[in-house]
Design a protein around this motif. Structure first.
Motif, mmCIF file in Angstrom:
data_model
loop_
_atom_site.group_PDB
_atom_site.id
_atom_site.type_symbol
_atom_site.label_atom_id
_atom_site.label_comp_id
_atom_site.label_asym_id
_atom_site.label_seq_id
_atom_site.Cartn_x
_atom_site.Cartn_y
_atom_site.Cartn_z
ATOM 1 N N SER A 150 -20.051 -8.092 -25.879
ATOM 2 C CA SER A 150 -20.720 -6.886 -26.367
ATOM 3 C C SER A 150 -22.013 -6.674 -25.607
ATOM 4 O O SER A 150 -22.829 -7.592 -25.478
ATOM 5 N N LYS A 176 -12.513 -10.744 -20.223
ATOM 6 C CA LYS A 176 -13.396 -9.589 -20.103
ATOM 7 C C LYS A 176 -14.425 -9.832 -19.003
ATOM 8 O O LYS A 176 -15.122 -10.841 -19.015
ATOM 9 N N LYS A 204 -16.155 -8.235 -30.842
ATOM 10 C CA LYS A 204 -15.494 -8.275 -29.539
ATOM 11 C C LYS A 204 -15.929 -9.519 -28.768
ATOM 12 O O LYS A 204 -16.966 -10.119 -29.043
#
Length: 222
Positions: free
Chosen positions: A169, A110, A166
Protein backbone atom coordinates in the motif's frame (compact mmCIF):
# COMPACT_ATOMS: atom_id res chain seq x y z
CA UNK A 1 29.50 -20.09 -0.44
CA UNK A 2 31.08 -20.59 2.95
CA UNK A 3 29.25 -18.59 5.58
CA UNK A 4 31.15 -16.24 7.83
CA UNK A 5 29.74 -14.24 10.69
CA UNK A 6 31.27 -10.77 10.89
CA UNK A 7 29.64 -9.51 14.02
CA UNK A 8 27.05 -10.67 16.50
CA UNK A 9 25.83 -8.85 19.58
CA UNK A 10 23.01 -10.09 21.74
CA UNK A 11 21.45 -8.80 24.93
CA UNK A 12 18.81 -10.96 26.60
CA UNK A 13 16.82 -10.37 29.75
CA UNK A 14 18.56 -12.22 32.58
CA UNK A 15 16.69 -14.93 34.47
CA UNK A 16 16.48 -15.20 38.23
CA UNK A 17 15.93 -18.12 40.66
CA UNK A 18 12.18 -17.58 40.84
CA UNK A 19 11.79 -17.64 37.06
CA UNK A 20 10.55 -14.84 34.79
CA UNK A 21 7.35 -14.20 32.84
CA UNK A 22 7.16 -15.37 29.23
CA UNK A 23 7.20 -11.80 27.96
CA UNK A 24 10.44 -11.17 29.82
CA UNK A 25 11.98 -14.46 28.70
CA UNK A 26 11.50 -13.45 25.06
CA UNK A 27 12.69 -9.88 25.49
CA UNK A 28 16.04 -9.01 23.98
CA UNK A 29 18.15 -7.15 21.45
CA UNK A 30 20.45 -8.70 18.87
CA UNK A 31 22.55 -7.22 16.07
CA UNK A 32 24.09 -9.53 13.46
CA UNK A 33 26.19 -8.95 10.33
CA UNK A 34 27.01 -11.79 7.93
CA UNK A 35 28.47 -12.48 4.49
CA UNK A 36 26.04 -15.22 3.42
CA UNK A 37 22.40 -14.63 2.48
CA UNK A 38 20.96 -17.83 3.94
CA UNK A 39 22.83 -17.33 7.21
CA UNK A 40 21.10 -13.96 7.44
CA UNK A 41 17.73 -15.68 6.91
CA UNK A 42 18.38 -18.04 9.82
CA UNK A 43 19.49 -15.16 12.04
CA UNK A 44 16.02 -13.63 12.37
CA UNK A 45 13.82 -15.24 15.07
CA UNK A 46 10.03 -15.44 14.53
CA UNK A 47 10.54 -16.36 10.85
CA UNK A 48 10.89 -19.58 8.88
CA UNK A 49 12.63 -18.57 5.67
CA UNK A 50 15.34 -19.20 3.10
CA UNK A 51 17.36 -16.62 1.19
CA UNK A 52 19.05 -17.14 -2.17
CA UNK A 53 21.38 -14.47 -3.55
CA UNK A 54 20.52 -13.86 -7.22
CA UNK A 55 22.80 -10.95 -8.10
CA UNK A 56 26.58 -11.39 -8.46
CA UNK A 57 29.16 -10.07 -6.06
CA UNK A 58 30.13 -10.27 -2.39
CA UNK A 59 27.20 -10.37 0.00
CA UNK A 60 26.83 -8.19 3.08
CA UNK A 61 23.73 -8.21 5.23
CA UNK A 62 22.74 -7.20 8.72
CA UNK A 63 19.80 -7.52 11.08
CA UNK A 64 19.07 -5.53 14.22
CA UNK A 65 16.17 -7.06 16.13
CA UNK A 66 14.21 -6.19 19.27
CA UNK A 67 11.78 -8.68 20.78
CA UNK A 68 9.38 -7.93 23.62
CA UNK A 69 7.38 -11.14 23.49
CA UNK A 70 4.18 -10.41 21.59
CA UNK A 71 5.84 -8.12 19.07
CA UNK A 72 9.20 -8.15 17.30
CA UNK A 73 10.68 -5.31 15.29
CA UNK A 74 13.76 -5.48 13.12
CA UNK A 75 15.85 -3.61 10.58
CA UNK A 76 17.34 -5.63 7.73
CA UNK A 77 19.95 -4.25 5.32
CA UNK A 78 21.06 -6.23 2.24
CA UNK A 79 23.49 -5.14 -0.47
CA UNK A 80 22.43 -7.66 -3.15
CA UNK A 81 19.26 -8.85 -4.84
CA UNK A 82 17.94 -11.81 -2.86
CA UNK A 83 15.07 -14.24 -3.37
CA UNK A 84 13.36 -14.60 0.02
CA UNK A 85 10.82 -17.35 0.68
CA UNK A 86 9.17 -18.44 3.91
CA UNK A 87 6.51 -17.38 6.39
CA UNK A 88 6.01 -16.01 9.86
CA UNK A 89 5.23 -18.31 12.77
CA UNK A 90 1.59 -19.38 13.30
CA UNK A 91 -0.59 -16.74 14.91
CA UNK A 92 1.56 -13.87 13.61
CA UNK A 93 1.19 -11.27 10.90
CA UNK A 94 3.92 -9.02 9.57
CA UNK A 95 4.37 -5.61 8.04
CA UNK A 96 7.29 -3.50 6.93
CA UNK A 97 8.32 -0.13 5.57
CA UNK A 98 11.38 0.68 3.42
CA UNK A 99 14.10 3.03 4.58
CA UNK A 100 15.95 2.78 1.24
CA UNK A 101 15.52 0.78 -1.97
CA UNK A 102 17.75 0.79 -5.05
CA UNK A 103 16.62 -1.25 -8.04
CA UNK A 104 13.47 -3.23 -8.82
CA UNK A 105 11.92 -5.39 -6.13
CA UNK A 106 8.75 -7.48 -5.77
CA UNK A 107 6.81 -8.26 -2.57
CA UNK A 108 4.37 -11.20 -2.90
CA UNK A 109 4.24 -10.57 -6.66
CA UNK A 110 3.63 -6.82 -6.36
CA UNK A 111 6.29 -4.53 -7.76
CA UNK A 112 7.70 -2.01 -5.31
CA UNK A 113 7.18 1.19 -7.22
CA UNK A 114 7.54 3.66 -4.36
CA UNK A 115 9.63 3.85 -1.21
CA UNK A 116 6.69 5.47 0.60
CA UNK A 117 4.77 2.24 0.98
CA UNK A 118 3.93 -0.40 3.57
CA UNK A 119 4.27 -4.16 3.01
CA UNK A 120 1.82 -6.54 4.67
CA UNK A 121 1.81 -10.32 5.22
CA UNK A 122 -1.30 -11.98 6.63
CA UNK A 123 -1.13 -14.87 9.13
CA UNK A 124 -0.26 -18.24 7.57
CA UNK A 125 0.65 -16.57 4.28
CA UNK A 126 3.68 -17.39 2.18
CA UNK A 127 6.47 -14.83 2.04
CA UNK A 128 7.83 -14.18 -1.45
CA UNK A 129 10.16 -11.21 -1.62
CA UNK A 130 12.63 -10.44 -4.39
CA UNK A 131 14.70 -7.65 -2.95
CA UNK A 132 16.17 -4.94 -5.18
CA UNK A 133 19.94 -4.56 -5.54
CA UNK A 134 20.04 -2.73 -2.22
CA UNK A 135 17.40 -2.74 0.48
CA UNK A 136 17.08 -1.25 3.94
CA UNK A 137 13.77 -2.14 5.57
CA UNK A 138 12.07 -1.87 8.94
CA UNK A 139 9.76 -4.77 9.76
CA UNK A 140 7.59 -6.17 12.51
CA UNK A 141 6.15 -9.57 13.41
CA UNK A 142 3.05 -9.25 15.58
CA UNK A 143 0.99 -11.68 17.66
CA UNK A 144 -2.57 -11.54 16.30
CA UNK A 145 -4.31 -11.99 19.66
CA UNK A 146 -2.21 -9.30 21.35
CA UNK A 147 -2.82 -6.95 18.44
CA UNK A 148 -6.55 -7.59 18.79
CA UNK A 149 -6.45 -6.51 22.41
CA UNK A 150 -4.63 -3.28 21.57
CA UNK A 151 -7.05 -2.71 18.69
CA UNK A 152 -10.01 -3.01 21.04
CA UNK A 153 -8.43 -0.54 23.41
CA UNK A 154 -8.01 1.91 20.53
CA UNK A 155 -11.48 1.15 19.17
CA UNK A 156 -10.07 -0.12 15.86
CA UNK A 157 -11.31 -3.15 13.96
CA UNK A 158 -8.25 -5.37 13.58
CA UNK A 159 -10.13 -8.03 11.59
CA UNK A 160 -10.63 -5.58 8.73
CA UNK A 161 -6.94 -4.74 8.74
CA UNK A 162 -5.67 -8.30 8.92
CA UNK A 163 -8.18 -9.77 6.48
CA UNK A 164 -8.38 -7.10 3.79
CA UNK A 165 -5.11 -5.18 3.68
CA UNK A 166 -3.28 -5.33 0.36
CA UNK A 167 0.23 -6.76 0.09
CA UNK A 168 1.66 -3.33 -0.80
CA UNK A 169 0.00 0.00 0.00
CA UNK A 170 1.34 3.40 -0.99
CA UNK A 171 0.99 6.08 1.70
CA UNK A 172 1.64 9.80 1.94
CA UNK A 173 5.38 10.56 2.25
CA UNK A 174 4.94 12.50 5.50
CA UNK A 175 3.19 9.54 7.12
CA UNK A 176 5.89 7.10 6.03
CA UNK A 177 8.54 9.47 7.38
CA UNK A 178 6.74 9.56 10.73
CA UNK A 179 6.58 5.75 10.85
CA UNK A 180 10.31 5.43 10.08
CA UNK A 181 11.11 7.94 12.81
CA UNK A 182 9.02 5.84 15.19
CA UNK A 183 11.08 2.73 14.46
CA UNK A 184 14.26 4.83 14.73
CA UNK A 185 13.30 5.97 18.22
CA UNK A 186 12.69 2.40 19.46
CA UNK A 187 16.09 1.21 18.30
CA UNK A 188 17.91 4.26 19.63
CA UNK A 189 16.31 3.78 23.05
CA UNK A 190 17.19 0.09 23.35
CA UNK A 191 20.62 0.23 21.68
CA UNK A 192 21.69 3.06 23.98
CA UNK A 193 20.62 1.03 27.05
CA UNK A 194 19.99 -2.69 26.30
CA UNK A 195 19.50 -3.42 30.01
CA UNK A 196 16.29 -1.40 29.89
CA UNK A 197 14.58 -4.62 28.75
CA UNK A 198 15.21 -6.10 32.21
CA UNK A 199 12.56 -3.74 33.56
CA UNK A 200 8.98 -5.07 33.41
CA UNK A 201 7.58 -1.53 33.29
CA UNK A 202 9.96 -0.57 30.48
CA UNK A 203 8.98 -3.66 28.46
CA UNK A 204 5.32 -2.87 28.98
CA UNK A 205 5.79 0.72 27.85
CA UNK A 206 7.88 -0.29 24.84
CA UNK A 207 5.26 -2.86 23.81
CA UNK A 208 2.54 -0.23 24.12
CA UNK A 209 4.54 2.30 22.06
CA UNK A 210 5.33 -0.22 19.31
CA UNK A 211 1.73 -1.42 19.12
CA UNK A 212 0.51 2.16 18.97
CA UNK A 213 2.81 2.85 16.01
CA UNK A 214 1.69 -0.33 14.22
CA UNK A 215 -1.96 0.48 14.85
CA UNK A 216 -1.39 3.90 13.33
CA UNK A 217 0.26 2.29 10.29
CA UNK A 218 -2.50 -0.26 9.73
CA UNK A 219 -5.26 2.33 10.29
CA UNK A 220 -3.87 4.27 7.32
CA UNK A 221 -3.73 1.27 4.96
CA UNK A 222 -6.35 1.19 2.22
Amino acid sequence: MRSQSIQQKSHQVASHPGGIPLSAAKAGLQCISVTDANVLAKSLPEWQQDYLQISPGPFAGSVSEISVGVVQIFREVINQSVDQQGQTLPGKFALGIPVALRGRGFWCGKELECIDSVFFLRPDSELKFKTPGYSDIYGASVDVEAFSQYSLNDELEDRRVIGRTKEVSVLAPQKCTAFRLGFDSFFRAVESNPLILQSASARKQLTFDIMHLLLSMTADLP
